[in-house]
Design a protein around this motif. Structure first.
Motif, short mmCIF file in Angstrom:
data_model
loop_
_atom_site.label_atom_id
_atom_site.label_comp_id
_atom_site.label_asym_id
_atom_site.label_seq_id
_atom_site.Cartn_x
_atom_site.Cartn_y
_atom_site.Cartn_z
N THR A 78 48.22 26.21 40.47
CA THR A 78 48.01 27.51 40.57
C THR A 78 47.55 28.25 41.70
O THR A 78 46.55 27.70 42.38
N VAL A 79 47.85 29.39 41.97
CA VAL A 79 47.32 30.38 43.06
C VAL A 79 46.97 31.58 42.22
O VAL A 79 47.53 32.27 41.42
N VAL A 80 45.87 32.23 42.79
CA VAL A 80 45.41 33.22 42.09
C VAL A 80 45.04 34.33 43.22
O VAL A 80 44.37 34.00 44.32
N LEU A 81 45.41 35.77 42.90
CA LEU A 81 45.04 36.66 43.74
C LEU A 81 44.15 37.52 42.90
O LEU A 81 44.60 38.26 41.83
N GLN A 82 43.04 37.59 43.40
CA GLN A 82 41.83 38.61 42.78
C GLN A 82 41.84 39.76 43.48
O GLN A 82 41.70 39.98 44.73
N MET A 83 42.22 41.12 42.85
CA MET A 83 42.29 42.12 43.65
C MET A 83 41.22 43.21 43.11
O MET A 83 41.07 43.39 41.89
N ASN A 84 40.15 43.61 43.88
CA ASN A 84 39.09 44.43 43.39
C ASN A 84 39.45 45.88 44.24
O ASN A 84 40.19 45.84 45.20
N SER A 85 38.65 46.84 43.78
CA SER A 85 38.64 48.04 44.37
C SER A 85 39.94 48.68 44.89
O SER A 85 40.20 49.01 45.89
N LEU A 86 40.73 48.38 43.59
CA LEU A 86 42.39 48.80 43.96
C LEU A 86 42.59 50.22 44.29
O LEU A 86 41.69 51.27 43.82
#
Length: 122
Positions: A78-86
């Motif tokens: 698996t690969v994860v993209l955590q996106m904050n302060s969108l």
């Protein structure tokens, strides 16, 4: 051959967070660099970030540095993209990619997912 399937997209308000996941199948995935591209309506496909095959190195486009984080788990493929302060300008279809290259050029990545929509409202 490697197949990639993204999940986790959706609608979020500006300032919020989303976590995109990419499930990979294929025995060679753990030996490939992996990352994310995005494409907004009417715009060209854009590099977001990449992670090395062993997870030791990451590289991001300037507009997401400090807000987005890519991680991977080769045991789980698996690969994860955590996106904050969108931000509203992050609205796009996000694509998981894998390949032998290490550039911002989409042609460097041989395998692509089908994409998942991320919409950030203002």
């Amino acid at each position: 051959q490697v197949q990639l399937v993204e999940s986790g997209g959706g609608l979020v308000q500006a300032g919020g967070s989303l976590r995109l996941s990419c499930a990979a199948s294929g025995r060679t995935f753990s030996g490939l660099n992996a990352g994310w591209f995005r494409q907004a309506p009417g715009k060209e496909r854009e590099f977001v970030g990449v992670i090395s095959w062993n997870g030791g190195i990451t590289y991001y486009t300037d507009s997401v540095k400090g807000r987005f984080t890519i991680s991977r788990d080769n045991a789980m493929n698996t690969v994860v993209l955590q996106m904050n302060s969108l931000k509203p300008e992050d609205t796009a279809v996000y694509y998981c990619v894998a390949g032998t290259g290490w550039t911002t050029d989409s042609y460097d990545y041989q395998y692509w997912g089908q994409g998942t929509q991320v919409t950030v409202s203002s």
